[in-house]
Design a protein around this motif. Structure first.
Motif, PDB file in Angstrom:
ATOM      1  N   THR A   1      -6.837  -4.419  -2.217  1.00 45.23           N
ATOM      2  CA  THR A   1      -5.756  -3.433  -2.169  1.00 45.23           C
ATOM      3  C   THR A   1      -4.849  -3.685  -0.972  1.00 45.23           C
ATOM      4  OG1 THR A   1      -7.204  -1.780  -3.183  1.00 45.23           O
ATOM      5  CG2 THR A   1      -5.232  -0.962  -2.062  1.00 45.23           C
ATOM      6  N   TRP A   2      -3.560  -3.569  -1.198  1.00 47.97           N
ATOM      7  CA  TRP A   2      -2.581  -3.693  -0.118  1.00 47.97           C
ATOM      8  C   TRP A   2      -2.728  -2.493   0.811  1.00 47.97           C
ATOM      9  CZ3 TRP A   2       1.206  -7.505   0.668  1.00 47.97           C
ATOM     10  CH2 TRP A   2       2.133  -7.240   1.678  1.00 47.97           C
ATOM     11  N   ASP A   3      -2.853  -2.752   2.113  1.00 47.56           N
ATOM     12  CA  ASP A   3      -3.081  -1.697   3.105  1.00 47.56           C
ATOM     13  C   ASP A   3      -1.768  -1.392   3.836  1.00 47.56           C
ATOM     14  OD1 ASP A   3      -3.844  -0.075   5.212  1.00 47.56           O
ATOM     15  OD2 ASP A   3      -5.701  -1.161   5.616  1.00 47.56           O
ATOM     16  N   ASP A   4      -1.149  -0.267   3.478  1.00 49.93           N
ATOM     17  CA  ASP A   4       0.127   0.090   4.101  1.00 49.93           C
ATOM     18  C   ASP A   4      -0.012   0.339   5.597  1.00 49.93           C
ATOM     19  OD1 ASP A   4       1.879  -0.008   1.852  1.00 49.93           O
ATOM     20  OD2 ASP A   4       1.009   1.866   1.124  1.00 49.93           O
ATOM     21  N   ALA A   5      -1.136   0.922   6.002  1.00 52.96           N
ATOM     22  CA  ALA A   5      -1.338   1.198   7.424  1.00 52.96           C
ATOM     23  C   ALA A   5      -1.438  -0.105   8.221  1.00 52.96           C
ATOM     24  CB  ALA A   5      -2.603   2.035   7.619  1.00 52.96           C
ATOM     25  N   ALA A   6      -2.136  -1.075   7.667  1.00 50.50           N
ATOM     26  CA  ALA A   6      -2.321  -2.350   8.369  1.00 50.50           C
ATOM     27  C   ALA A   6      -1.024  -3.134   8.472  1.00 50.50           C
ATOM     28  CB  ALA A   6      -3.379  -3.195   7.662  1.00 50.50           C
ATOM     29  N   THR A   7      -0.118  -2.941   7.512  1.00 52.30           N
ATOM     30  CA  THR A   7       1.120  -3.731   7.492  1.00 52.30           C
ATOM     31  C   THR A   7       2.308  -3.004   8.112  1.00 52.30           C
ATOM     32  OG1 THR A   7       1.588  -2.899   5.260  1.00 52.30           O
ATOM     33  CG2 THR A   7       0.407  -4.997   5.434  1.00 52.30           C
ATOM     34  N   ALA A   8       2.102  -1.767   8.549  1.00 49.13           N
ATOM     35  CA  ALA A   8       3.205  -0.998   9.132  1.00 49.13           C
ATOM     36  C   ALA A   8       3.756  -1.711  10.365  1.00 49.13           C
ATOM     37  CB  ALA A   8       2.720   0.403   9.501  1.00 49.13           C
TER      38      ALA A   8
ATOM     39  N   ARG B   1       0.088 -11.154   3.003  1.00 50.85           N
ATOM     40  CA  ARG B   1       0.011 -11.302   1.538  1.00 50.85           C
ATOM     41  C   ARG B   1      -0.760 -12.557   1.151  1.00 50.85           C
ATOM     42  NH1 ARG B   1       5.296 -12.520  -0.031  1.00 50.85           N
ATOM     43  NH2 ARG B   1       5.042 -14.393  -1.291  1.00 50.85           N
ATOM     44  N   SER B   2      -0.508 -13.637   1.855  1.00 47.35           N
ATOM     45  CA  SER B   2      -1.169 -14.905   1.552  1.00 47.35           C
ATOM     46  C   SER B   2      -2.676 -14.789   1.743  1.00 47.35           C
ATOM     47  CB  SER B   2      -0.606 -16.009   2.435  1.00 47.35           C
ATOM     48  OG  SER B   2       0.793 -16.143   2.253  1.00 47.35           O
ATOM     49  N   ASN B   3      -3.095 -14.222   2.881  1.00 43.56           N
ATOM     50  CA  ASN B   3      -4.525 -14.056   3.151  1.00 43.56           C
ATOM     51  C   ASN B   3      -5.176 -13.145   2.132  1.00 43.56           C
ATOM     52  OD1 ASN B   3      -4.193 -14.047   6.808  1.00 43.56           O
ATOM     53  ND2 ASN B   3      -4.296 -15.739   5.372  1.00 43.56           N
TER      54      ASN B   3
ATOM     55  N   LYS C   1       5.097  -6.657  -0.519  1.00 43.19           N
ATOM     56  CA  LYS C   1       4.159  -5.787  -1.238  1.00 43.19           C
ATOM     57  C   LYS C   1       4.420  -5.804  -2.738  1.00 43.19           C
ATOM     58  CE  LYS C   1       2.454  -1.016  -1.547  1.00 43.19           C
ATOM     59  NZ  LYS C   1       2.541   0.354  -0.993  1.00 43.19           N
ATOM     60  N   SER C   2       5.675  -5.685  -3.149  1.00 42.62           N
ATOM     61  CA  SER C   2       5.962  -5.666  -4.587  1.00 42.62           C
ATOM     62  C   SER C   2       5.625  -7.006  -5.227  1.00 42.62           C
ATOM     63  CB  SER C   2       7.432  -5.312  -4.833  1.00 42.62           C
ATOM     64  OG  SER C   2       8.304  -6.343  -4.369  1.00 42.62           O
ATOM     65  N   CYS C   3       5.777  -8.091  -4.474  1.00 43.38           N
ATOM     66  CA  CYS C   3       5.405  -9.414  -4.988  1.00 43.38           C
ATOM     67  C   CYS C   3       3.892  -9.475  -5.208  1.00 43.38           C
ATOM     68  CB  CYS C   3       5.856 -10.497  -4.014  1.00 43.38           C
ATOM     69  SG  CYS C   3       5.577 -12.178  -4.594  1.00 43.38           S
ATOM     70  N   TYR C   4       3.138  -8.997  -4.238  1.00 45.74           N
ATOM     71  CA  TYR C   4       1.677  -8.989  -4.376  1.00 45.74           C
ATOM     72  C   TYR C   4       1.256  -8.148  -5.567  1.00 45.74           C
ATOM     73  CZ  TYR C   4      -3.237  -8.072  -3.533  1.00 45.74           C
ATOM     74  OH  TYR C   4      -4.587  -7.953  -3.692  1.00 45.74           O
ATOM     75  N   GLN C   5       1.826  -6.960  -5.673  1.00 43.63           N
ATOM     76  CA  GLN C   5       1.451  -6.061  -6.771  1.00 43.63           C
ATOM     77  C   GLN C   5       1.808  -6.666  -8.120  1.00 43.63           C
ATOM     78  OE1 GLN C   5       3.563  -2.553  -5.411  1.00 43.63           O
ATOM     79  NE2 GLN C   5       1.677  -1.636  -4.610  1.00 43.63           N
TER      80      GLN C   5
END
Length: 697
Positions: A8-15, A26-28, A207-211
């Motif tokens: 899952t993409w973590d919004d808090a971690a990427t803020a 995203r790559s990792n 994020k949208s690319c990952y999703q």
């Protein structure tokens, strides 16, 4: 197909992350799940605005995973960076498909900020798509669709008009232009299925690319699962698996002979065994022979696995002794002949010379899969890639017809001049690369130092020790330092024949055989003659004499079966040459070790097996034998205080130097390294800082 959710993409971690950091995140995230892409496979890109170091003005830069990296573990320095306007300008230099390889030579001229990371062959695919963020992944589900006979129709059935489809074209400049043109002609699509390749997806943000990427994979997974529900994979089971104990017995007998024969004609190799559910289902199936012969379908797969595997039937692997060796030799010779014929059919005028023709993947019905490569990590990764190929074949065949790449296309990828250039840039192998070492007393100071020395030179090392806790700690520390693939721990009591045999077998299952034996397990004891009990005598003999015999005999059997030579190093002692006061039991046992080594040297020479002795003396720092009563006993025997023992031994030596575990490791490395001591056997090397009474001549 598995229903386990993707990361899952973590919004808090990427803020607060900038665009470059979001690309790395995203790559990792994509690379952390092998269902999304395999190790080292796939690439990601992002078009970002950076300050030009020359003009000081903002400029558009393409960040894209560089050549040879791994998405799951890469850092920021794993991305190449290129001026986007220069990449676009390259179109004017393009002379057409027959000259597309020359475009790779222009990529360094587009480098932004002198970035040393080489650009990937897939750089044009990311550069020419009109999207800020792009992913090129190799999920099994999409490769399965890309490898179906009716791939284009299946893509439309699954995705409607949301996903495009392009026919097979090898990676490179022309494929980048193909994708660009397709997207121009089909606006609004969310991605592209590329026959034989996988999938390209994109987005306006990281994020949208990952999703988008994971959603496309999830849709494909769900569709394939629905279509294949209730169908027997690979036509159903043909044979049943052996019990684990039986399978291990077969592998312990088979692997040294198999590895030895493959190593004899292609350099030393390491083995990796895989008996996961996917592998077992395939090797036990009705369609094994048929599908294995078709070969793999994705360039990333067969670059690491060769175009097809070797299937070894039960009629071969169930044999023993000379019959097994003869049957394996015939099977490998037939495989090499078939591979040579493939090379001759497909080679171009400028093709590189044929590489090692031995199989990488060996499939064993009722057992599993063995992969062979020049290092353990490569062997393991080759197995992971073939599991991807198995998954692709299973899903493709369940709903359509699996097809491999045409033979000529496969060859042109395998022997691509650009791929050859990459191989030529690889560093030269280390001195012990491809070798397997087994070190007894491996958790002690000397044993650990020897293991580290061998690991630094590229060997895989199995550490054997009776102290389970110390062994676990040492193995964990060495794995952290050198990697999980190259270190193995095997608890072993060298006085027990059963324990020795079991620990050597575990080494074979871990790496495929045994090339280097370091017999180092030891104790030390001191007592006057009249105080030397039978129990003390027997303890010294059982560990230092019988133990060295048992370990040496098992190693000798394996080396002989492999038929590629080997080296034994016995860590004895100065006391094996010179009697010490109040140490009768210890000295006698150490003398036995030296003579045992000579016996192994005498019988081993005919098979290229060398045996030599390293004689330490007074190795106090880091050595576990001094942690018990030995230190106190030797101090008493020499009539000195215990705290002055190291200084006493240092002053006693001719060179007035302390001897450390690392010094013994250098001697053990000398006798292991073929380029240093390949003409030495039956010899003794004293590492004692000089002791005239211990001179061998």
């Amino acid at each position: 197909m598995t229903t386990k959710p993707f990361p899952t993409w973590d919004d808090a971690a990427t803020a607060g992350m900038d665009e470059a950091s979001l690309l790395l995140y995203r790559s990792n995230l994509l690379g952390s799940d092998l269902r999304i892409t395999n190790y080292g496979g796939g690439n990601t890109g992002a078009k970002v605005s950076l300050i030009d170091p020359v003009s000081g003005e903002p400029t558009s830069v393409l960040l894209v995973k560089g050549s040879g990296g791994d998405l799951g573990s890469m850092k920021m320095d794993g991305f190449s960076s290129l001026y986007l306007d220069k990449l676009v300008g390259l179109k004017q230099r393009y002379r057409g498909p027959d000259f597309e390889d020359e475009m790779v030579g222009y990529l360094p001229h587009c480098t932004f900020n002198l970035n040393p990371r080489a650009a990937s062959i897939d750089t044009p695919l990311h550069a020419y798509l009109p999207f800020k963020h792009t992913d090129h992944m190799h999920p099994d589900a999409l490769i399965a669709i890309a490898a179906m006979e009716n791939s284009e129709q299946v893509t439309k059935e699954i995705f409607g008009g949301e996903m495009g489809w392009v026919p097979w074209r090898r990676p490179g400049y022309e494929l980048g232009l193909m994708l660009e043109n397709y997207v121009k002609e089909h606006p609004g699509i969310r991605g592209l299925v590329m026959a034989g390749h996988g999938v390209f997806t994109w987005g306006d943000s990281a994020k949208s690319c990952y999703q988008n990427t994971v959603q496309v994979i999830e849709i494909a997974n769900a569709w394939l699962a629905k279509k294949s529900a209730g169908k027997a994979a690979f036509g159903g089971e043909k044979v049943s698996s052996l019990a684990e104990v039986e399978a291990n017995e077969v592998l312990a007998r088979l692997l040294p002979a198999l590895r030895g024969l493959a190593s004899a004609s292609g350099g030393h190799k390491l083995a990796h065994v895989d008996r996961s559910d996917a592998v077992v289902q395939f090797v036990n199936s009705q369609q094994l022979e048929q599908l294995a012969a078709l070969g793999t379908s994705c360039p990333d797969h067969f670059l690491r696995t060769k175009i097809r595997p070797l299937v070894l039937p039960e009629s071969t692997w169930s044999l023993e002794g000379e019959a097994l060796g003869a049957a394996l030799n015939d099977a490998l010779a037939a495989y090499r002949a078939d591979y040579a014929a493939y090379y001759e059919r497909c080679k171009r005028a400028n093709s590189p010379a044929m590489r090692d023709a031995n199989p990488v993947v060996i499939l064993l019905p009722r057992i599993g899969m063995v992969t062979l490569a020049k290092d353990k990590a490569t062997a393991r990764i080759a197995g992971e890639f073939y599991i991807n190929a198995i998954n692709v074949m299973r899903e493709a065949n369940a709903v359509d017809q699996y097809v491999g790449l045409p033979e000529q296309e496969a060859f042109d990828i395998e022997y691509w001049l650009l791929e050859e250039a990459k191989l030529q840039r690889m560093p030269a192998p280390k001195a012990l690369a491809g070798k397997i070492a087994y070190v007894t007393g491996g958790a002690g100071g000397i044993g650990r130092a020897i293991a580290e020395r061998y690991l630094k030179e590229g060997a895989c090392v199995a550490l054997a020790d009776i102290d389970a806790e110390a062994l676990e700690e040492t193995v964990a520390a060495l794995k952290k330092k050198f990697g999980r693939d190259v270190v193995h721990g095997a608890r072993c009591d060298v006085t027990s024949e059963e324990s020795v045999i079991a620990s050597v077998k575990s080494t074979i299952l871990a790496f495929g055989g045994l090339d280097l034996l370091v017999s180092n397990a030891g104790i030390a004891s001191s007592a006057a003659i009249e105080d030397t009990t039978l129990a003390l005598w027997n303890r010294n003999q059982s560990i230092l004499s019988t133990g060295y015999f048992l370990v040496g005999r098992e190693a000798f059997r394996i080396m002989k079966a492999q038929r590629v030579g080997g080296a034994m190093v016995f860590i004895a002692s100065k006391n094996g040459l010179v009697a010490s006061n109040q140490a009768m039991a210890y000295c006698a046992a150490k003398a036995t070790e030296i003579h045992l080594s000579r016996c192994f040297a005498l019988e081993g020479a005919a098979f290229g097996i060398r045996s030599n002795v390293v004689n330490p003396d007074a190795v106090i720092r880091g050595s576990r034998i001094w942690s018990g009563d030995w230190s106190k006993e030797r101090a008493q025997a020499n009539k000195i205080d215990e705290e002055n023992l190291e200084e006493f031994y240092r002053q006693r030596s001719m060179l007035k130097r302390s001897v450390l575990p690392e010094d013994i490791a250098e001697g053990a490395y000398f006798f292991a390294a073929e380029h240093l001591s390949g003409k030495s056997t039956g010899n003794i090397l004293n590492v004692d800082a000089g002791n005239a009474t211990a001179f061998t001549r």
